[in-house]
Structure formats: structure tokens, C-alpha cells
Design an enzyme around this catalytic site. Structure first.
Site, PDB file in Angstrom:
ATOM      1  N   SER A 148     -10.983  29.786   1.484  1.00  0.00           N
ATOM      2  CA  SER A 148     -10.440  29.610   2.835  1.00  0.00           C
ATOM      3  C   SER A 148     -11.220  29.878   3.964  1.00  0.00           C
ATOM      4  O   SER A 148     -12.170  30.445   3.764  1.00  0.00           O
ATOM      5  CB  SER A 148      -9.222  30.529   3.082  1.00  0.00           C
ATOM      6  OG  SER A 148      -8.703  30.420   4.232  1.00  0.00           O
ATOM      7  N   TYR A 163      -6.097  38.900   2.310  1.00  0.00           N
ATOM      8  CA  TYR A 163      -6.057  37.541   2.199  1.00  0.00           C
ATOM      9  C   TYR A 163      -7.748  36.997   2.266  1.00  0.00           C
ATOM     10  O   TYR A 163      -8.317  36.520   1.516  1.00  0.00           O
ATOM     11  CB  TYR A 163      -5.161  36.508   3.137  1.00  0.00           C
ATOM     12  CG  TYR A 163      -5.357  35.043   2.881  1.00  0.00           C
ATOM     13  CD1 TYR A 163      -5.062  34.575   1.513  1.00  0.00           C
ATOM     14  CD2 TYR A 163      -5.950  34.327   3.620  1.00  0.00           C
ATOM     15  CE1 TYR A 163      -5.124  33.120   1.544  1.00  0.00           C
ATOM     16  CE2 TYR A 163      -6.155  32.789   3.630  1.00  0.00           C
ATOM     17  CZ  TYR A 163      -5.420  32.200   2.367  1.00  0.00           C
ATOM     18  OH  TYR A 163      -5.835  30.942   2.189  1.00  0.00           O
TER      19      TYR A 163
HETATM   20  N1  LIG Z   1      -2.842  25.124   3.786  1.00  0.00           N
HETATM   21  C1  LIG Z   1      -3.888  25.578   4.360  1.00  0.00           C
HETATM   22  O1  LIG Z   1      -4.159  25.417   5.394  1.00  0.00           O
HETATM   23  C2  LIG Z   1      -4.921  26.377   3.707  1.00  0.00           C
HETATM   24  C3  LIG Z   1      -6.115  27.275   4.538  1.00  0.00           C
HETATM   25  C4  LIG Z   1      -6.923  27.668   3.583  1.00  0.00           C
HETATM   26  C5  LIG Z   1      -6.983  27.854   2.368  1.00  0.00           C
HETATM   27  N2  LIG Z   1      -5.787  27.331   1.652  1.00  0.00           N
HETATM   28  C6  LIG Z   1      -5.716  27.554   0.087  1.00  0.00           C
HETATM   29  O2  LIG Z   1      -5.228  26.418  -0.572  1.00  0.00           O
HETATM   30  C7  LIG Z   1      -4.745  26.688  -1.696  1.00  0.00           C
HETATM   31  C8  LIG Z   1      -3.318  25.825  -1.720  1.00  0.00           C
HETATM   32  O3  LIG Z   1      -2.453  26.288  -1.043  1.00  0.00           O
HETATM   33  P1  LIG Z   1      -1.479  25.312  -0.320  1.00  0.00           P
HETATM   34  O4  LIG Z   1      -1.923  25.141   1.152  1.00  0.00           O
HETATM   35  O5  LIG Z   1      -1.414  24.016  -1.000  1.00  0.00           O
HETATM   36  O6  LIG Z   1       0.105  25.845  -0.469  1.00  0.00           O
HETATM   37  P2  LIG Z   1       1.064  26.006  -1.611  1.00  0.00           P
HETATM   38  O7  LIG Z   1       1.755  27.341  -1.110  1.00  0.00           O
HETATM   39  O8  LIG Z   1       1.795  24.743  -1.654  1.00  0.00           O
HETATM   40  O9  LIG Z   1       0.360  26.117  -2.681  1.00  0.00           O
HETATM   41  C9  LIG Z   1       0.150  27.405  -3.456  1.00  0.00           C
HETATM   42  C10 LIG Z   1       0.581  27.361  -4.914  1.00  0.00           C
HETATM   43  O10 LIG Z   1       0.233  28.391  -5.790  1.00  0.00           O
HETATM   44  C11 LIG Z   1       0.938  28.618  -6.570  1.00  0.00           C
HETATM   45  N3  LIG Z   1       1.145  30.263  -7.106  1.00  0.00           N
HETATM   46  C12 LIG Z   1       1.171  31.462  -6.331  1.00  0.00           C
HETATM   47  N4  LIG Z   1       1.056  32.512  -7.123  1.00  0.00           N
HETATM   48  C13 LIG Z   1       0.703  31.822  -8.507  1.00  0.00           C
HETATM   49  C14 LIG Z   1       0.454  32.465  -9.748  1.00  0.00           C
HETATM   50  N5  LIG Z   1       0.404  33.874  -9.742  1.00  0.00           N
HETATM   51  N6  LIG Z   1      -0.070  31.715 -10.640  1.00  0.00           N
HETATM   52  C15 LIG Z   1       0.000  30.336 -10.532  1.00  0.00           C
HETATM   53  N7  LIG Z   1       0.459  29.811  -9.555  1.00  0.00           N
HETATM   54  C16 LIG Z   1       0.712  30.585  -8.393  1.00  0.00           C
HETATM   55  C17 LIG Z   1       2.351  28.511  -5.798  1.00  0.00           C
HETATM   56  O11 LIG Z   1       3.600  28.634  -6.585  1.00  0.00           O
HETATM   57  C18 LIG Z   1       2.215  27.470  -4.868  1.00  0.00           C
HETATM   58  O12 LIG Z   1       2.787  26.181  -5.629  1.00  0.00           O
HETATM   59  C19 LIG Z   1      -4.511  28.225  -1.736  1.00  0.00           C
HETATM   60  O13 LIG Z   1      -5.202  28.756  -2.521  1.00  0.00           O
HETATM   61  C20 LIG Z   1      -4.466  28.534  -0.190  1.00  0.00           C
HETATM   62  O14 LIG Z   1      -5.207  29.988   0.025  1.00  0.00           O
HETATM   63  C21 LIG Z   1      -4.834  26.621   2.161  1.00  0.00           C
END
Ligand SMILES: NC(=O)c1ccc[n+]([C@@H]2O[C@H](COP(=O)([O-])OP(=O)(O)OC[C@H]3O[C@@H](n4cnc5c(N)ncnc54)[C@H](O)[C@@H]3O)[C@@H](O)[C@H]2O)c1
Length: 256
Positions: A148, A163
């Protein structure tokens, strides 16, 4: 077709709005045998993912799914064992599973900290260990860890210090893997996204979102498809000489 017949495990793919799902869709478009993994994975969720990808691509695709709690080492080992049993190999892991919480540092309890590290950092660590056992035997393999922008700037947009610290650990882990396993032809890279339209942004008020967007040079949020494109680059041979790298997908937020 950049990933023809490659077995690609993608975590964090349960929601059709997630980065993990968009990556699964794009990888399937490029011929991969996709395995979607999530804590929320079950029959109906998997059926929804398969039908969404097939209606987008207008052809049948190879999609399998496993429920796995990445914070448990034994779950990660078992998931990898089942994928190898199914496909005979794993070529690529995209680790996109994660959690986020907005809290100021002094409000973060030991339980909050434990959970954040258990999923985002230890989960990534366990998954990498599990697939690396397979990769070392095959002397090839490719890891893409989704970190991130919070790791680089110290949180403050969506996630708190716990985080940011967990995602900083993911960057160090990725570089360590790249260094230790490079001689075996195994690559590991990280992506630092920011403001990608997924359920993770749902908690932001419209005013807060607008303030953040105003500070992004491209003046918009990013799409999951755009993030998936970076995953595709890193997962394919287009990036064959890239390892230990951190790719920013943030609309230019960190231009300096
Ligand atoms: N969306 C953004 O702007 C953004 C920015 C920076 C980083 N990220 C990172 O991108 C990645 C994807 O996030 P996203 O934005 O698609 O959100 P999202 O919430 O749709 O996806 C995250 C997924 O992780 C799963 N998860 C949570 N705990 C878990 C566990 N213990 N075991 C297995 N699965 C688990 C959740 O069920 C969820 O489906 C994450 O690592 C997030 O930190 C996202």
C-alpha cells in the site's frame, strides 16, 4: 496471451469489486488457470466469480476457489497442497488479501495490532512460505504482493499506523524473498496502490474522498482493472528481469 496455462493463485478475490477479482478476470483473459482464495470463499461466491468472468470473456474459463484464512499457516499450506493436487504446479501467487482500519495510533489496542499484523503481514509471510516450498522444488515461480501507499507515506488516508506498518513489512518481506531466491529464478515484487475503487474505500465520506482526489495528479481514483494491469505485468515474462521492485499505482501521488 501473456499467462497461457499458468496456474495463478490470487488471494482476496471474494468481492466482484476487489483488486483480487479484477486480477483473476484479467489473468483468465490471458489464458491463466485461475485459483481464487479468500476467507469469504464458498460455493455461491465461487459460482458468482466464474459466471462474472465467463460473461465478460464470453468463453469458458478455468476458475477454482478455496476458502483459506491466510493468518493461519496451516490453512496456507493446505490451500497450496490442494492447488498442487489439482493443477500439478503453481506458477504465480498474487497476494491481495488484506484488512484495513482507520485509527489514530494511541487508540490502537494490542488486539487491533495483533489482528492487523496477523492478516496483512503474517498472512503474506505464511502464504509466501507455502508457495516458496513449491517454487524451490520447481526452481521457478513468481510472487506479487499487494502492499500500500500507506507503507511509504505513513498511513493517514484510509489506514492507521498499524496498517501502514503491516504493509511496510510486506515490502521488506518481498525484497527479502527476491534477494534470497533470485538465484533459483524465483521473482518477487510488490505493488503500492492508492485510492483504487473497492470496498476498502466505502468508509470514506464524499468530502474526504474529494479532498484526497484533489491531491492526486490524475485527479481521479483508480480502477481495479488498472491495478490488475500492474499485476499482469509483474506476473508475466514482460517483467522477466524485474525483481524486488515496488510499483506505484497511485495516479502520480508520489511524484517527487
Ligand atoms: N483499494 C485501495 O485503494 C487499496 C489501497 C492500498 C492497498 N490496498 C490493498 O489491496 C488489497 C486488496 O484490497 P481491496 O481494495 O481489493 O479490498 P477488498 O476488501 O475487496 O479485498 C480484501 C479481501 O481480503 C479478504 N481477507 C481479509 N482477511 C482475510 C484472511 N484472513 N484470509 C483470507 N482473506 C482475507 C477479504 O475477505 C476481502 O475479500 C489489500 O491488501 C489492501 O490493503 C488497497
Amino acid at each position: 496471451m501473456l499467462l497461457e496455462d499458468k496456474v495463478c493463485v490470487i488471494t482476496g478475490a471474494a468481492s466482484l469489486r476487489s483488486i483480487g477479482y479484477a486480477t483473476a478476470e484479467l489473468f483468465a483473459e490471458h489464458g491463466a488457470k485461475v485459483v481464487v482464495v479468500d476467507l469469504q470463499m464458498d460455493g455461491p461466491v465461487l459460482a458468482g466469480i466464474q459466471s462474472a468472468i465467463e460473461s465478460k470473456l464470453r468463453r469458458p474459463v478455468s476458475v477454482h476457489g478455496f476458502r483459506c484464512d491466510i493468518s493461519k499457516a496451516e490453512d496456507c499450506d493446505e490451500m497450496v497442497r490442494r492447488v498442487v493436487e489439482l493443477h500439478g504446479a503453481i506458477d504465480c501467487l498474487v497476494n491481495s488479501a488484506g484488512i484495513v482500519k482507520s485509527q489514530s495510533l494511541l487508540d490502537i489496542s494490542p488486539q487491533d495490532l495483533d489482528l492487523m499484523f496477523a492478516v496483512n503481514l503474517k498472512g503474506a509471510f505464511y502464504l509466501c512460505q507455502s508457495v516458496l516450498k513449491v517454487f524451490v522444488e520447481r526452481r521457478s515461480g513468481n510472487i506479487v504482493n499487494v502492499s500500500s501507499l500507506a507503507a511509504q507515506r505513513g498511513g493517514g488516508l484510509v489506514g492507521g499506523a498499524h496498517y501502514a506498518a503491516s504493509k511496510g513489512g510486506v515490502l521488506s518481506l518481498t525484497r527479502s524473498i527476491a534477494r534470497e531466491f533470485g538465484a533459483l529464478g524465483i521473482r518477487a515484487n510488490a505493488i503500492c496502490p492508492a485510492m483504487i475503487e473497492t470496498p476498502m474505500l466505502d468508509g470514506l465520506s464524499p468530502e474526504r474522498l474529494q479532498d484526497i482526489v484533489d491531491a492526486i495528479p490524475l485527479k481521479r481514483t483508480g480502477t481495479t482493472r488498472e491495478l490488475a494491469g500492474a499485476c499482469l505485468f509483474l506476473a508475466s515474462e514482460l517483467s522477466g528481469f524485474v525483481t524486488g521492485a515496488t510499483i506505484d499505482v497511485n495516479g502520480g501521488t508520489h511524484i517527487h
